[in-house]
Design a protein around this motif. Structure first.
Motif, PDB file in Angstrom:
ATOM      1  N   ASP A   1      40.199  38.157  44.500  1.00 48.70           N
ATOM      2  CA  ASP A   1      41.141  39.357  45.025  1.00 48.70           C
ATOM      3  C   ASP A   1      40.427  38.541  46.986  1.00 48.70           C
ATOM      4  O   ASP A   1      42.005  39.401  47.657  1.00 48.70           O
TER       5      ASP A   1
ATOM      6  N   PRO B   1      48.821  37.966  40.981  1.00 47.27           N
ATOM      7  CA  PRO B   1      47.648  38.270  40.149  1.00 47.27           C
ATOM      8  C   PRO B   1      47.185  36.642  39.205  1.00 47.27           C
ATOM      9  O   PRO B   1      48.267  35.671  39.389  1.00 47.27           O
TER      10      PRO B   1
ATOM     11  N   LYS C   1      44.631  41.665  40.597  1.00 48.25           N
ATOM     12  CA  LYS C   1      46.069  41.957  39.880  1.00 48.25           C
ATOM     13  C   LYS C   1      46.006  41.447  38.870  1.00 48.25           C
ATOM     14  O   LYS C   1      47.155  42.324  38.230  1.00 48.25           O
TER      15      LYS C   1
ATOM     16  N   ASP D   1      47.504  40.347  46.744  1.00 52.10           N
ATOM     17  CA  ASP D   1      48.869  40.406  45.441  1.00 52.10           C
ATOM     18  C   ASP D   1      49.424  40.284  44.157  1.00 52.10           C
ATOM     19  O   ASP D   1      50.134  40.455  43.625  1.00 52.10           O
TER      20      ASP D   1
END
Length: 537
Positions: free
Chosen positions: A140, A147, A163, A145
């Motif tokens: 992260d 995946p 994500k 934002d």
């Protein structure tokens, strides 16, 4: 004058390889200097002096210039599509630390639009400090934002960022699927690590950048040829991939020989049992691949006792014995070989039990295999030789895994880990491979690991059991003669003998004699399949 002319015309198409240091693998004539090939097979093996009569006007003999020649090397456990994809996509092989993984991921994310999936493979934490799995939060930090899903080198686990878990709907309430596990923190929240069957929770949501499946297979074969491999025993494919391999081999786009297995139990295995095997010199499909447990590094290997470093788990099966057993009976009746992935001692015992039950009263040599056979209870080691089960093992797993295996297993269980010598002493046969892309896919490394039982830096440590190392002669057989037997091909390959297929691996140094440390960097001079030079270094 007429006789020499006729001889010249008759022999003009012969291929002559001479002035070499040839190890034939034939006990009756173990060494030679020259060979002659006609129509893809050896017609003569002997000395430079003797081969002179085959060199006619218009013949262009290949001067080996003292290079060492071995029977064409085989990788007995190779994932050709995975190797090709590794060479074509976001490759994390050899990433030395979590920080470096983050740095590479940040650069890769920068190539994607917001919201696009970022996928890759190849990381493994064995050499990291600390030696721990990454978490969703580590990913992260550089990709909040997009995946992200990054598969561990062994293919049995992967790490997803928050994500990716969100897109896949994986939460604290998501239950572990059969044959898989969602790793969780002390509060029960997913850490992002998904083991074996749990990978599908994210995998089915991934929208990957297109990797051309055909090109991946071609690329994997080219990688193999460049590393001296003449045959790949492909450890599992779908029916559609099988057909693609068959077509590419037939079209000459894949030059190495392919010995393929389809996955089972399931419709592909049922179809192979129903339709029967395909057996050829260039492409063969006569086997079924079963995956029975996970991997040791990700704690999915099924153990008889719990993991030493996480006593709450002992791993798990990824196939149900009650579904495998009926398939085994049908396969045996149809003359289909079965090779089963088993890493933990519990999985190996269960597979041996299943095989033994299938063999009772069959009265035939099935040449079934256990792939990996990594962790064995000492009581089960003699069963391989007694049952005629082939141990298809990857020496490089030992020189990587033994950096963390003592932590996973404790010192006592290492007595049955990577037990090559103990298996050979019971009369078992070992066919060596690499499990690429889990490992590099380089037979020089496999030879080195089998003989040295130390990592590529020369390190060996407590619990590495040096007595399980093999001789160079045994390592030679593990990559030539015994893989041929494991593929029912011992009459046509595995040694350099008159009448056999003219496959040769040509090396820049004599790996049967040079210092151990020099083996992995020995140059590949040529890879020859059926007399054709498919790679020249």
């Amino acid at each position: 004058m007429l006789l020499p002319l006729l001889l010249s015309l008759a022999l003009g198409s012969d291929q002559v390889f001479w002035r070499g240091n040839i190890y034939t693998g034939d006990s009756h004539r173990p060494r030679a200097q020259a060979v002659v090939v006609r129509n893809g097979r050896f017609i003569f093996i002997g000395s430079d002096l003797e081969v002179g009569r085959f060199i006619a006007k218009g013949t262009h003999p290949v001067n080996l210039d003292g290079a060492t020649v071995l029977p064409g090397l085989t990788d007995s456990h190779f994932h050709i599509a995975g190797v090709g994809a590794r060479e074509m996509t976001f490759n994390l092989e050899g990433v030395p630390s979590l920080r470096e993984l983050q740095n590479r991921l940040k650069a890769e994310v920068g190539k994607h639009k917001a919201g696009e999936w970022v996928t890759g493979r190849g990381w493994i934490e064995n050499s990291w400090v600390p030696q721990e799995f990454p978490t969703r939060y580590d990913l992260d930090q550089v990709s909040p934002d997009n995946p992200v899903y990054l598969v561990r080198a062994d293919g049995h686990a992967g790490i997803a960022n928050s994500k990716a878990l969100e897109v896949a709907g994986v939460t604290s309430d998501t239950k572990d699927p059969f044959g898989g596990k969602i790793n969780r923190d002390k509060d029960g929240k997913p850490t992002g690590m998904l083991l074996d069957g749990a990978q599908g929770l994210v995998g089915r949501k991934i929208v990957e950048e297109s990797v051309d499946a055909e090109q991946a297979l071609i690329k994997g074969a080219e990688f193999a040829a460049a590393h001296g491999l003449c045959e790949l025993q492909v450890a599992g494919s779908s029916w559609s991939e099988r057909e693609m391999l068959r077509r590419l081999v037939g079209a000459g786009k894949i030059k190495v020989r392919i010995y393929d297995d389809v996955y089972g139990p399931g419709p592909d295995a049922d179809r192979l049992i129903r339709e029967g095997p395909i057996v050829g010199e260039r492409f063969t499909n006569r086997g079924i691949k079963v995956i029975f447990d996970g991997a040791l590094g990700s704690r999915g290997a099924a153990l008889l006792k719990s993991y030493e470093d996480v006593p709450t788990t002992s791993g798990f099966y990824t196939a149900k014995p009650e579904q495998v057993a009926p398939m085994l009976a049908k396969a045996l009746h149809a003359g289909i070989q079965v090779e089963t992935h088993a890493i933990g001692d519990r999985a190996n015992r269960e597979v041996l039990d299943l095989y033994e039950a299938a063999f009772k009263g069959a009265g035939k040599a099935a040449r079934w295999r256990i792939e990996h056979a990594q962790i064995l209870d000492p009581a089960d080691i003699p069963r391989f030789g007694r049952l005629g089960v082939i141990a298809s093992m990857q020496p490089s797993h030992a020189i990587g895994d033994l950096h963390f295996a003592p932590k996973r297993l404790g010192m006592k269980r290492l007595a049955g880990a990577y037990a090559w010598n103990a298996l050979l002493k019971t009369g078992a046969i070992i066919a060596a491979g690499s499990d690429a892309p889990v490992e590099r896919g380089d037979p020089r490394i496999e030879f080195y690991a089998a003989v040295g039982r130390r990592d590529l830096k020369g390190y060996t440590g407590p619990g590495w059991h040096p007595e399980q190392a093999v001789t160079r002669e045994q390592a030679f057989k593990m990559l030539t003669i015994w893989p041929a037997y494991a593929a029912f091909e011992e009459k046509i390959k595995g040694t350099i003998q008159v009448g056999k297929l003219a496959d040769m691996t040509v090396l820049g140094a004599d790996i049967m004699r040079i210092p151990l440390a020099d083996i992995p960097t020995t140059t590949i001079r040529m890879t020859v399949v059926g007399g054709e030079i498919i790679y020249r270094g």
